[in-house]
Design a protein around this motif. Sequence first.
Motif, PDB file in Angstrom:
ATOM      1  N   THR A   8      50.935 -29.985 -12.060  1.00 41.74           N
ATOM      2  CA  THR A   8      50.022 -30.069 -13.207  1.00 41.74           C
ATOM      3  C   THR A   8      50.572 -31.008 -14.270  1.00 41.74           C
ATOM      4  N   GLN A   9      51.872 -30.906 -14.551  1.00 46.89           N
ATOM      5  CA  GLN A   9      52.510 -31.770 -15.552  1.00 46.89           C
ATOM      6  C   GLN A   9      52.507 -33.238 -15.099  1.00 46.89           C
ATOM      7  N   SER A  10      52.825 -33.465 -13.823  1.00 47.80           N
ATOM      8  CA  SER A  10      52.831 -34.833 -13.293  1.00 47.80           C
ATOM      9  C   SER A  10      51.443 -35.449 -13.362  1.00 47.80           C
ATOM     10  N   LEU A  11      50.446 -34.690 -12.961  1.00 46.05           N
ATOM     11  CA  LEU A  11      49.073 -35.192 -13.004  1.00 46.05           C
ATOM     12  C   LEU A  11      48.660 -35.512 -14.432  1.00 46.05           C
ATOM     13  N   ALA A  12      48.990 -34.648 -15.373  1.00 46.74           N
ATOM     14  CA  ALA A  12      48.645 -34.883 -16.781  1.00 46.74           C
ATOM     15  C   ALA A  12      49.272 -36.187 -17.282  1.00 46.74           C
ATOM     16  N   ARG A  13      50.566 -36.329 -17.047  1.00 52.39           N
ATOM     17  CA  ARG A  13      51.301 -37.514 -17.504  1.00 52.39           C
ATOM     18  C   ARG A  13      50.780 -38.787 -16.835  1.00 52.39           C
ATOM     19  N   ASN A  14      50.593 -38.744 -15.528  1.00 49.85           N
ATOM     20  CA  ASN A  14      50.178 -39.939 -14.795  1.00 49.85           C
ATOM     21  C   ASN A  14      48.728 -40.317 -15.056  1.00 49.85           C
ATOM     22  N   LEU A  15      47.856 -39.336 -15.235  1.00 51.46           N
ATOM     23  CA  LEU A  15      46.460 -39.641 -15.556  1.00 51.46           C
ATOM     24  C   LEU A  15      46.377 -40.367 -16.900  1.00 51.46           C
ATOM     25  N   LYS A  16      47.097 -39.864 -17.891  1.00 47.32           N
ATOM     26  CA  LYS A  16      47.131 -40.536 -19.208  1.00 47.32           C
ATOM     27  C   LYS A  16      47.678 -41.952 -19.072  1.00 47.32           C
ATOM     28  N   ARG A  17      48.777 -42.082 -18.335  1.00 46.13           N
ATOM     29  CA  ARG A  17      49.421 -43.390 -18.172  1.00 46.13           C
ATOM     30  C   ARG A  17      48.467 -44.396 -17.526  1.00 46.13           C
ATOM     31  N   ARG A  19      45.189 -44.239 -17.123  1.00 49.23           N
ATOM     32  CA  ARG A  19      43.989 -44.473 -17.941  1.00 49.23           C
ATOM     33  C   ARG A  19      44.320 -45.485 -19.042  1.00 49.23           C
ATOM     34  N   GLY A  20      45.498 -45.335 -19.650  1.00 47.38           N
ATOM     35  CA  GLY A  20      45.944 -46.280 -20.677  1.00 47.38           C
ATOM     36  C   GLY A  20      46.170 -47.677 -20.121  1.00 47.38           C
ATOM     37  N   GLU A  21      46.829 -47.765 -18.945  1.00 49.07           N
ATOM     38  CA  GLU A  21      47.086 -49.076 -18.333  1.00 49.07           C
ATOM     39  C   GLU A  21      45.794 -49.796 -17.964  1.00 49.07           C
ATOM     40  N   ARG A  22      44.774 -49.025 -17.601  1.00 46.50           N
ATOM     41  CA  ARG A  22      43.480 -49.626 -17.249  1.00 46.50           C
ATOM     42  C   ARG A  22      42.629 -49.907 -18.481  1.00 46.50           C
ATOM     43  N   GLY A  23      43.056 -49.383 -19.640  1.00 48.32           N
ATOM     44  CA  GLY A  23      42.295 -49.588 -20.870  1.00 48.32           C
ATOM     45  C   GLY A  23      41.010 -48.774 -20.903  1.00 48.32           C
ATOM     46  N   PHE A  24      40.985 -47.663 -20.160  1.00 46.37           N
ATOM     47  CA  PHE A  24      39.786 -46.819 -20.102  1.00 46.37           C
ATOM     48  C   PHE A  24      39.826 -45.769 -21.207  1.00 46.37           C
ATOM     49  N   THR A  25      38.735 -45.632 -21.936  1.00 49.80           N
ATOM     50  CA  THR A  25      38.588 -44.509 -22.855  1.00 49.80           C
ATOM     51  C   THR A  25      38.283 -43.267 -22.013  1.00 49.80           C
ATOM     52  N   LEU A  26      38.321 -42.110 -22.649  1.00 51.56           N
ATOM     53  CA  LEU A  26      37.939 -40.886 -21.942  1.00 51.56           C
ATOM     54  C   LEU A  26      36.507 -41.000 -21.417  1.00 51.56           C
ATOM     55  N   ASP A  27      35.616 -41.532 -22.261  1.00 49.44           N
ATOM     56  CA  ASP A  27      34.221 -41.675 -21.850  1.00 49.44           C
ATOM     57  C   ASP A  27      34.070 -42.661 -20.696  1.00 49.44           C
ATOM     58  N   ALA A  28      34.828 -43.742 -20.715  1.00 49.63           N
ATOM     59  CA  ALA A  28      34.744 -44.739 -19.639  1.00 49.63           C
ATOM     60  C   ALA A  28      35.226 -44.140 -18.318  1.00 49.63           C
ATOM     61  N   ASP A  60      40.212 -42.571  -7.406  1.00 44.95           N
ATOM     62  CA  ASP A  60      39.318 -43.661  -7.003  1.00 44.95           C
ATOM     63  C   ASP A  60      38.858 -44.469  -8.214  1.00 44.95           C
ATOM     64  N   ALA A  61      38.494 -43.781  -9.291  1.00 48.91           N
ATOM     65  CA  ALA A  61      38.013 -44.470 -10.497  1.00 48.91           C
ATOM     66  C   ALA A  61      39.102 -45.326 -11.128  1.00 48.91           C
ATOM     67  N   LEU A  62      40.348 -44.884 -11.014  1.00 49.66           N
ATOM     68  CA  LEU A  62      41.472 -45.637 -11.575  1.00 49.66           C
ATOM     69  C   LEU A  62      42.000 -46.690 -10.602  1.00 49.66           C
ATOM     70  N   GLY A  63      41.594 -46.593  -9.331  1.00 46.95           N
ATOM     71  CA  GLY A  63      42.068 -47.543  -8.334  1.00 46.95           C
ATOM     72  C   GLY A  63      43.509 -47.311  -7.943  1.00 46.95           C
ATOM     73  N   VAL A  64      43.937 -46.035  -7.961  1.00 44.87           N
ATOM     74  CA  VAL A  64      45.293 -45.684  -7.543  1.00 44.87           C
ATOM     75  C   VAL A  64      45.195 -44.610  -6.478  1.00 44.87           C
ATOM     76  N   LEU A  69      48.982 -40.495  -8.696  1.00 48.13           N
ATOM     77  CA  LEU A  69      48.623 -39.557  -9.766  1.00 48.13           C
ATOM     78  C   LEU A  69      49.524 -38.326  -9.772  1.00 48.13           C
ATOM     79  N   LEU A  70      50.038 -37.945  -8.611  1.00 49.53           N
ATOM     80  CA  LEU A  70      50.842 -36.727  -8.527  1.00 49.53           C
ATOM     81  C   LEU A  70      52.337 -36.983  -8.505  1.00 49.53           C
ATOM     82  N   ASP A  71      52.754 -38.252  -8.370  1.00 52.61           N
ATOM     83  CA  ASP A  71      54.167 -38.595  -8.249  1.00 52.61           C
ATOM     84  C   ASP A  71      54.911 -38.220  -9.519  1.00 52.61           C
TER      85      ASP A  71
END
Length: 190
Positions: A8-17, A19-28, A60-64, A69-71
């Motif tokens: 859960t912690q890894s997914l949280a950290r990696n999803l934020k990372r 999403r930020g690297e892709r420049g996606f907002t939460l809505d995007a 899929d949406a992030l292209g990873v 996401l779980l690493d």
Amino acid sequence: MSDLDQLTQSLARNLKRWRGERGFTLDALAARSGVSRGMIIQIEQARTNPSVGTTVKLADALGVSIATLLDHEQGPQVRLVPEEQAVRMWSTDAGSHTMLLVGTEKRGPLELWSWRLMPGEGSASDPHPTGTVELLHVTAGVLTLVVDGEPHPVPAGTSGVFEGNVPHAYRNDGTEVVELIMAVSIPPVE
């Protein structure tokens, strides 16, 4: 920390990372993935452990790859994943399960999976992005591979390949355990 807490912690950290690297907002990201903004917030705050389907949609949406996401740690050029660190993504009380064995982001995400399906069980997948290819090799039993509504029997010793941009499912319609190895190649996000 339990395995589930670490996941859960890894997914949280990696999803934020990512999403930020892709420049996606939460809505995007919500619009691209079909996952609600509220669910994404809960995942990024490590307040929920999402389903496999939700995790796949976000990857899929992030292209990873899901593995990315779980690493929980990035390794050197050679990265070995001991059996006990493979991630069980889906399981049933009867004993069916999938294991994400390893993945990489080089030249687009690439994942290697181990599957076990008990008699009468199966798992369905939403379409992946266009260009996604799945390769599989059945090592035991007879898999029923359903691609875009059409079933294909795949006996032990048989390999197959298909484009994963349509609904697809993996079923065990027989009486013996089905085991297979599968690789998924996902095109990079442009």
